[in-house]
Design a protein around this motif. Structure first.
Motif, PDB file in Angstrom:
ATOM      1  N   LYS A  92       0.846  -1.189   0.000  1.00 25.12           N
ATOM      2  CA  LYS A  92       0.000   0.000   0.000  1.00 25.12           C
ATOM      3  C   LYS A  92       0.884   1.242   0.000  1.00 25.12           C
ATOM      4  O   LYS A  92       1.808   1.360   0.815  1.00 25.12           O
ATOM      5  CB  LYS A  92      -0.913   0.021   1.232  1.00 25.12           C
ATOM      6  CG  LYS A  92      -1.937  -1.113   1.291  1.00 25.12           C
ATOM      7  CD  LYS A  92      -2.813  -0.985   2.528  1.00 25.12           C
ATOM      8  CE  LYS A  92      -3.656   0.282   2.476  1.00 25.12           C
ATOM      9  NZ  LYS A  92      -4.537   0.417   3.656  1.00 25.12           N
ATOM     10  N   LEU A 122       0.415   3.673   5.071  1.00 25.50           N
ATOM     11  CA  LEU A 122       0.868   3.789   3.691  1.00 25.50           C
ATOM     12  C   LEU A 122       2.334   4.198   3.637  1.00 25.50           C
ATOM     13  O   LEU A 122       2.792   5.024   4.418  1.00 25.50           O
ATOM     14  CB  LEU A 122       0.060   4.864   2.952  1.00 25.50           C
ATOM     15  CG  LEU A 122      -1.452   4.681   2.833  1.00 25.50           C
ATOM     16  CD1 LEU A 122      -2.092   6.003   2.420  1.00 25.50           C
ATOM     17  CD2 LEU A 122      -1.785   3.595   1.823  1.00 25.50           C
ATOM     18  N   ASN A 171      -1.137   1.440  -9.535  1.00 27.26           N
ATOM     19  CA  ASN A 171      -1.062   0.605  -8.339  1.00 27.26           C
ATOM     20  C   ASN A 171      -1.157   1.390  -7.037  1.00 27.26           C
ATOM     21  O   ASN A 171      -1.168   0.806  -5.964  1.00 27.26           O
ATOM     22  CB  ASN A 171       0.227  -0.212  -8.353  1.00 27.26           C
ATOM     23  CG  ASN A 171       0.136  -1.416  -9.279  1.00 27.26           C
ATOM     24  OD1 ASN A 171      -0.480  -2.424  -8.952  1.00 27.26           O
ATOM     25  ND2 ASN A 171       0.726  -1.290 -10.449  1.00 27.26           N
ATOM     26  N   ASP A 204      -2.645   3.524  -3.931  1.00 24.95           N
ATOM     27  CA  ASP A 204      -3.905   3.568  -3.187  1.00 24.95           C
ATOM     28  C   ASP A 204      -4.463   4.985  -3.159  1.00 24.95           C
ATOM     29  O   ASP A 204      -5.687   5.179  -3.184  1.00 24.95           O
ATOM     30  CB  ASP A 204      -3.684   3.071  -1.761  1.00 24.95           C
ATOM     31  CG  ASP A 204      -3.366   1.579  -1.719  1.00 24.95           C
ATOM     32  OD1 ASP A 204      -4.312   0.791  -1.616  1.00 24.95           O
ATOM     33  OD2 ASP A 204      -2.178   1.232  -1.833  1.00 24.95           O
ATOM     34  N   TYR A 205      -3.578   5.963  -3.102  1.00 27.22           N
ATOM     35  CA  TYR A 205      -3.954   7.377  -3.153  1.00 27.22           C
ATOM     36  C   TYR A 205      -2.925   8.121  -4.004  1.00 27.22           C
ATOM     37  O   TYR A 205      -1.774   7.686  -4.119  1.00 27.22           O
ATOM     38  CB  TYR A 205      -3.962   8.009  -1.757  1.00 27.22           C
ATOM     39  CG  TYR A 205      -4.941   7.407  -0.780  1.00 27.22           C
ATOM     40  CD1 TYR A 205      -6.224   7.917  -0.651  1.00 27.22           C
ATOM     41  CD2 TYR A 205      -4.562   6.340   0.032  1.00 27.22           C
ATOM     42  CE1 TYR A 205      -7.119   7.380   0.263  1.00 27.22           C
ATOM     43  CE2 TYR A 205      -5.453   5.785   0.941  1.00 27.22           C
ATOM     44  CZ  TYR A 205      -6.726   6.304   1.048  1.00 27.22           C
ATOM     45  OH  TYR A 205      -7.609   5.768   1.953  1.00 27.22           O
ATOM     46  N   LYS A 212      -8.410   6.698  -9.356  1.00 28.29           N
ATOM     47  CA  LYS A 212      -7.738   6.800  -8.063  1.00 28.29           C
ATOM     48  C   LYS A 212      -8.465   7.767  -7.121  1.00 28.29           C
ATOM     49  O   LYS A 212      -9.131   8.700  -7.558  1.00 28.29           O
ATOM     50  CB  LYS A 212      -6.303   7.311  -8.256  1.00 28.29           C
ATOM     51  CG  LYS A 212      -5.413   6.390  -9.071  1.00 28.29           C
ATOM     52  CD  LYS A 212      -5.051   5.147  -8.297  1.00 28.29           C
ATOM     53  CE  LYS A 212      -5.468   3.877  -8.968  1.00 28.29           C
ATOM     54  NZ  LYS A 212      -5.114   2.677  -8.226  1.00 28.29           N
TER      55      LYS A 212
END
Length: 257
Positions: free
Chosen positions: A106, A134, A169, A171-172, A189
């Motif tokens: 992540k 993250l 890929n 997450d944010y 995203k």
């Protein structure tokens, strides 16, 4: 931004003045890079723009500039990068895997142009990453901020294919880039955008045009990162973008026939 007065000025090449008058001139999504132009620049483009058979621009403010230059049928169209789908782009990095970089499962992708982030913003980003477990993948362009780098941060200088891979890929995504915003949307995203300040704020118009068209104005970060935790409903956005692609394709068929 090939029609940008501040970056390039009036350049006959960019306005196709070298093209034989018998050949149709079509402009797809050039940008003036600013919501307005000077009287001098306007006097120059008044000589060139009416010679185009088709004029389209990237921002709504560009349509107004074209009208001032005597072109009353200019259209605001999507940036060319939006004419391809998530699937189209995925073909470019299909052979890249996470194991190549030993990336964390992540991560927050921080794509920054220039030395932009103030200390309080850097601390805010790091705190958000910690709270959400993250890592930070940091891609600096045209500047580098060492205060972002720590044991939880991967600083990278990727190729185009690798950049797309890292984007899809993530997450944010946090960015101050127009195309960083575009590809966050293409890859669906959860993202936030920081606007330029001072003299550079003139370039924010293209980000405003993009987000306004998709009802994503709230993704502009003004204070705190609370909005990042609110999921974007991408189904209507994807449908809208696909409709735009089909409409532009039909227009291209008309323009070139």
């Amino acid at each position: 931004q090939i029609w940008s007065e501040s970056l390039i000025g009036y350049n006959k090449i960019c306005f196709l003045e070298w093209v034989d008058t018998k050949i149709p001139r079509i402009a797809y999504a050039p940008s003036f890079g600013s919501p307005s132009v000077s009287v001098h620049f306007l006097s120059k483009i008044k000589q060139s723009l009416p010679k185009f058979q088709v004029v389209t621009v990237r921002e709504t403010s560009g349509v107004e500039i074209c009208e001032q230059a005597g072109v009353t049928n200019a259209l605001c169209v999507p940036d060319p990068t939006l004419l391809l789908t998530q699937y189209d782009y995925s073909l470019l990095f299909s052979d890249i895997g996470k194991e190549k970089y030993k990336l964390p499962q992540k991560y927050l992708l921080l794509y920054s142009i220039g030395d932009f982030f103030k200390t309080d913003i850097v601390n805010e980003i790091k705190q958000f990453a910690r709270q959400n477990n993250l890592a930070i993948v940091y891609i600096p362009i045209g500047g580098e901020q060492n205060d972002i780098i720590d044991e939880n941060c991967w600083k990278m200088y990727p190729s185009i294919q690798e950049w797309l891979f890292l984007m899809t890929n993530a997450d944010y995504v946090l960015t101050n880039s127009f195309h960083g915003s575009i590809f966050s949307i293409i890859f669906n995203k959860q993202f936030g955008v920081y606007l330029a300040e001072g003299e550079a704020s003139k370039k924010n118009d293209r980000i405003h045009s993009l987000l306004n068209s998709l009802n994503l104005n709230k993704r502009i970060i003004t204070a705190g990162l609370q909005e990042l935790n609110k999921s974007i409903a991408y189904e209507p956005i994807n449908a809208y973008l696909q409709k735009q692609r089909e409409e532009i394709q039909d227009k291209f068929m008309h323009w070139f026939n």
